[in-house]
Design a protein around this motif. Structure first.
Motif, PDB file in Angstrom:
ATOM      1  N   THR A   1      33.301  49.011  45.285  1.00 36.08           N
ATOM      2  CA  THR A   1      32.873  49.365  44.009  1.00 36.08           C
ATOM      3  C   THR A   1      34.007  49.920  43.062  1.00 36.08           C
ATOM      4  O   THR A   1      33.722  50.489  42.011  1.00 36.08           O
ATOM      5  N   ASN A   2      34.990  49.918  43.562  1.00 32.61           N
ATOM      6  CA  ASN A   2      36.037  50.461  42.688  1.00 32.61           C
ATOM      7  C   ASN A   2      36.738  49.652  41.691  1.00 32.61           C
ATOM      8  O   ASN A   2      36.386  48.351  41.811  1.00 32.61           O
ATOM      9  N   ARG A   3      37.662  49.774  40.627  1.00 37.04           N
ATOM     10  CA  ARG A   3      38.103  48.822  39.736  1.00 37.04           C
ATOM     11  C   ARG A   3      39.614  49.123  39.418  1.00 37.04           C
ATOM     12  O   ARG A   3      40.027  49.933  39.274  1.00 37.04           O
ATOM     13  N   ALA A   4      40.026  47.723  39.297  1.00 36.97           N
ATOM     14  CA  ALA A   4      41.434  47.593  38.597  1.00 36.97           C
ATOM     15  C   ALA A   4      41.431  46.844  37.415  1.00 36.97           C
ATOM     16  O   ALA A   4      40.847  45.985  37.317  1.00 36.97           O
ATOM     17  N   LEU A   5      42.128  47.623  36.412  1.00 38.75           N
ATOM     18  CA  LEU A   5      42.405  46.919  35.004  1.00 38.75           C
ATOM     19  C   LEU A   5      43.871  46.781  34.756  1.00 38.75           C
ATOM     20  O   LEU A   5      44.507  47.837  35.197  1.00 38.75           O
ATOM     21  N   LEU A   6      44.202  45.577  34.269  1.00 41.32           N
ATOM     22  CA  LEU A   6      45.529  45.248  33.830  1.00 41.32           C
ATOM     23  C   LEU A   6      45.476  45.392  32.262  1.00 41.32           C
ATOM     24  O   LEU A   6      44.884  44.413  31.768  1.00 41.32           O
ATOM     25  N   CYS A   7      46.126  46.132  31.564  1.00 41.44           N
ATOM     26  CA  CYS A   7      46.379  45.983  30.134  1.00 41.44           C
ATOM     27  C   CYS A   7      47.842  45.468  29.775  1.00 41.44           C
ATOM     28  O   CYS A   7      48.938  46.403  30.175  1.00 41.44           O
ATOM     29  N   LYS A   8      47.778  44.375  29.025  1.00 42.97           N
ATOM     30  CA  LYS A   8      49.129  43.894  28.968  1.00 42.97           C
ATOM     31  C   LYS A   8      49.213  43.706  27.122  1.00 42.97           C
ATOM     32  O   LYS A   8      47.953  43.209  26.462  1.00 42.97           O
ATOM     33  N   THR A   9      50.485  43.873  26.777  1.00 43.28           N
ATOM     34  CA  THR A   9      50.455  43.826  25.107  1.00 43.28           C
ATOM     35  C   THR A   9      50.971  42.297  24.974  1.00 43.28           C
ATOM     36  O   THR A   9      51.967  41.952  25.514  1.00 43.28           O
ATOM     37  N   THR A  10      50.280  41.572  23.998  1.00 42.41           N
ATOM     38  CA  THR A  10      50.653  40.204  23.898  1.00 42.41           C
ATOM     39  C   THR A  10      51.336  39.987  23.059  1.00 42.41           C
ATOM     40  O   THR A  10      51.830  40.805  22.330  1.00 42.41           O
TER      41      THR A  10
ATOM     42  N   ILE B   1      42.365  43.035  31.272  1.00 35.46           N
ATOM     43  CA  ILE B   1      41.892  41.961  32.262  1.00 35.46           C
ATOM     44  C   ILE B   1      41.275  42.969  33.208  1.00 35.46           C
ATOM     45  O   ILE B   1      41.977  43.749  33.876  1.00 35.46           O
ATOM     46  N   GLN B   2      40.029  42.812  33.790  1.00 31.61           N
ATOM     47  CA  GLN B   2      39.579  43.077  35.191  1.00 31.61           C
ATOM     48  C   GLN B   2      39.920  42.364  36.168  1.00 31.61           C
ATOM     49  O   GLN B   2      39.364  41.278  36.191  1.00 31.61           O
ATOM     50  N   ILE B   3      40.330  43.004  37.140  1.00 29.49           N
ATOM     51  CA  ILE B   3      40.926  42.172  38.299  1.00 29.49           C
ATOM     52  C   ILE B   3      39.746  42.294  39.330  1.00 29.49           C
ATOM     53  O   ILE B   3      39.673  43.121  40.219  1.00 29.49           O
ATOM     54  N   GLY B   4      39.165  41.046  39.758  1.00 30.36           N
ATOM     55  CA  GLY B   4      37.860  41.055  40.551  1.00 30.36           C
ATOM     56  C   GLY B   4      36.677  41.637  39.970  1.00 30.36           C
ATOM     57  O   GLY B   4      36.663  42.236  39.071  1.00 30.36           O
ATOM     58  N   ARG B   5      35.783  41.628  40.987  1.00 31.16           N
ATOM     59  CA  ARG B   5      34.355  42.126  40.700  1.00 31.16           C
ATOM     60  C   ARG B   5      34.058  43.092  41.491  1.00 31.16           C
ATOM     61  O   ARG B   5      34.287  43.180  42.594  1.00 31.16           O
ATOM     62  N   ALA B   6      33.064  44.120  41.350  1.00 33.99           N
ATOM     63  CA  ALA B   6      32.668  44.866  42.466  1.00 33.99           C
ATOM     64  C   ALA B   6      31.813  44.213  43.460  1.00 33.99           C
ATOM     65  O   ALA B   6      31.097  43.193  43.043  1.00 33.99           O
ATOM     66  N   HIS B   7      31.942  44.606  44.466  1.00 34.08           N
ATOM     67  CA  HIS B   7      31.162  44.042  45.865  1.00 34.08           C
ATOM     68  C   HIS B   7      29.771  44.790  45.747  1.00 34.08           C
ATOM     69  O   HIS B   7      29.665  45.701  46.481  1.00 34.08           O
ATOM     70  N   THR B   8      28.641  44.183  45.012  1.00 27.86           N
ATOM     71  CA  THR B   8      27.276  44.706  45.056  1.00 27.86           C
ATOM     72  C   THR B   8      26.580  43.468  45.032  1.00 27.86           C
ATOM     73  O   THR B   8      26.849  42.431  45.166  1.00 27.86           O
TER      74      THR B   8
END
Length: 498
Positions: free
Chosen positions: A179-188, A196-203
């Motif tokens: 249930t932790n989270r990874a976010l990638l922020c990119k300047t377009t 971008i949230q990479i994946g979803r929590a396993h719940t």
């Protein structure tokens, strides 16, 4: 290789102490807290989170671990997982498929290795349980057995969830368990910040997880209704012998044809970071839940990215930026609890919070930016009343000054890390703005936004408490509040900053 790994893991001194820390990374943290009626917080248990951030000749490795029922598992995973990935297993010649296989194998080895460390304790526990007499018996021998069983249970209980990021050949890989989270922020290319949230929590809120569990014979409706499984929301976790070995004794899991709670990671990548400018965030569940409790779950990702961008524009070190964001979330959570408003009941406590920031071609500010230029978020005091009103003019403000960039509502992804190619060499900032709303907080008002006004470029500096004069024109607020709350109170003429 195996002998080398065992030797290192058995050492009393952490072998990872010799590994170089990544200088492109900062970590902030705060322990769990329970608030009393007066708002004072107390820590209910030792901090159970863990993290690592290493740089080697061929790769960068980062991880955030959320432990529960003790820190033993999180500590073990951070040690053992590093040994499974940084003792020659990874090479620049590896393909994406090779890297994903190595990451998956590493988690498998860590899980098995952990249970090997508690095998003897589990065997002793099982043996002692057979010696307990039936019924109530208070003999000295029985008391000794009971005390020993308690000690053994403390030794073997607990588990952890993990989010791990690997950068190899300038490609990003994310491995997630729980249930932790990874976010990638990119300047377009148009100057906006894409989240971008990479994946979803396993719940049990994850449809893919529900489908996986249903294939094992479990009832999806019951799983949804249950929510927590053996005290935790995660359907994937490392350790936790009770749900791994005794799942047949857990009602909602008893029909499973095989082990339902697993430690298999969901792996994304590799995504090329060539030409990317931005930052990667790894967040423990406690940090996510604290912000969700305070402001609702709808815009948590955008709020978090905006706060990070604001602090990166203001702070001169990554460590300071990460810690400032964690402290900001902690303060928001506490303030909502003290407000007594709608979300206050959700904010009586928070768990351990950890934030890891890894910048990507991102230049830190020199600390001389003004609050307006840097997009810094400052606390603002507003009039407060105990008067219970359902008026739509009730306002909870979380003030954010605009910065040079804008933040667009990012997309979730469950398979790949795709997005527009950002422009390199920029240091983006962000405001709390998405494609649907002007602020990312749970603040609301029925007006047209005219409560907010922007000052000139010469913004006032914060005082010793970190506050500045309000960046809000309260004239309309006072008028609306006075008209709705003037029943015998005379507020219309008395309201104003105290």
């Amino acid at each position: 290789m195996a002998a080398q790994r065992r030797s290192l893991m058995q050492s009393h001194q952490s072998w990872t102490d010799a590994l170089p820390l990544c200088q492109l990374c900062g970590v902030g943290s705060a322990p769990n807290c329970v608030y009393g009626p007066d708002g004072k917080g107390t820590q209910s248990h030792p901090n159970e989170d863990g993290h690592f951030r290493f740089s080697t000749e061929c790769c960068f490795l980062y991880g955030v671990f959320n432990g529960y029922d003790g820190s033993r598992v999180a500590s073990f995973v951070s040690q053992c997982l590093t040994a499974e990935l940084l003792l020659g297993q990874l090479s620049t010649s590896h393909t994406d498929a090779d890297v994903r296989r190595i990451l998956s194998q590493a988690f498998d080895v860590v899980e098995k290795s952990y249970f090997e460390t508690i095998d003897d304790a589990l065997a002793e526990k099982a043996n002692l349980q057979t010696q307990l007499p039936e019924g109530v018996c208070l003999s000295a021998q029985t008391q000794k057995i009971v005390e020993r069983l308690k000690a053994l249970e403390k030794e073997v209980s607990g588990g952890a969830t993990a989010i791990v990021a690997l950068i190899l050949n300038n490609k990003l890989y994310i491995a997630n368990v729980g249930t932790n989270r990874a976010l990638l922020c990119k300047t377009t290319t148009d100057g906006q910040n894409q989240v971008i949230q990479i994946g979803r929590a396993h719940t049990t809120d994850n449809e893919d997880e529900l489908s996986r569990l249903a294939q094992l014979g479990l009832d999806q409706v019951r799983l949804r209704q249950t929510g927590l499984i053996s005290g935790q929301s995660s359907t994937r976790r490392i350790g936790d012998y009770k749900v791994k070995f005794n799942y047949a004794d857990i009602d909602v899991l008893s029909a499973a044809t095989q082990k339902p709670i697993i430690a298999e990671p969901e792996i994304h990548g590799g995504q090329s970071l060539e030409g990317v400018t931005g930052f990667l965030l790894l967040m423990s569940e406690g940090l996510i839940k604290a912000l969700e409790s305070a402001h609702g779950p709808e815009q948590v990702n955008q709020e978090m990215v905006a706060m990070v961008a604001a602090e990166l524009a203001q702070q001169s070190s990554l460590e300071a930026a990460a810690q400032s964001v964690v402290e900001r979330v902690k303060r928001l959570h506490h303030d909502v609890y003290m407000s007594g408003r709608q979300r206050a009941p959700h904010c009586g406590r928070h768990e351990d919070m950890t934030l890891l920031i890894r910048v990507i071609n991102y230049t830190l500010a020199d600390g001389s930016l003004t609050p307006t230029q840097g997009g810094r978020i400052y606390p603002v005091s507003v009039p407060y009343s105990n008067h219970q009103s359902t008026s739509k003019t009730s306002v909870m403000l979380s003030l954010v000054m605009p910065a040079q960039g804008t933040l667009t509502n990012g997309s979730n992804t469950a398979s790949t890390l795709e997005g527009d190619t950002p422009t390199a060499g920029q240091s983006p900032t962000a405001t709390l703005q998405s494609s649907t709303t002007h602020t990312q907080s749970s603040s609301s008002s029925s007006g047209d936004g005219s409560l907010f006004r922007q000052r000139g470029s010469q913004a006032a500096q914060p005082d010793e408490t970190g506050r500045v004069p309000p960046y809000v024109d309260f004239t309309q607020f006072y008028r609306l509040w006075g008209s709705d709350h003037s029943e015998g109170q005379g507020l219309s003429g008395d309201l104003g900053p105290q």
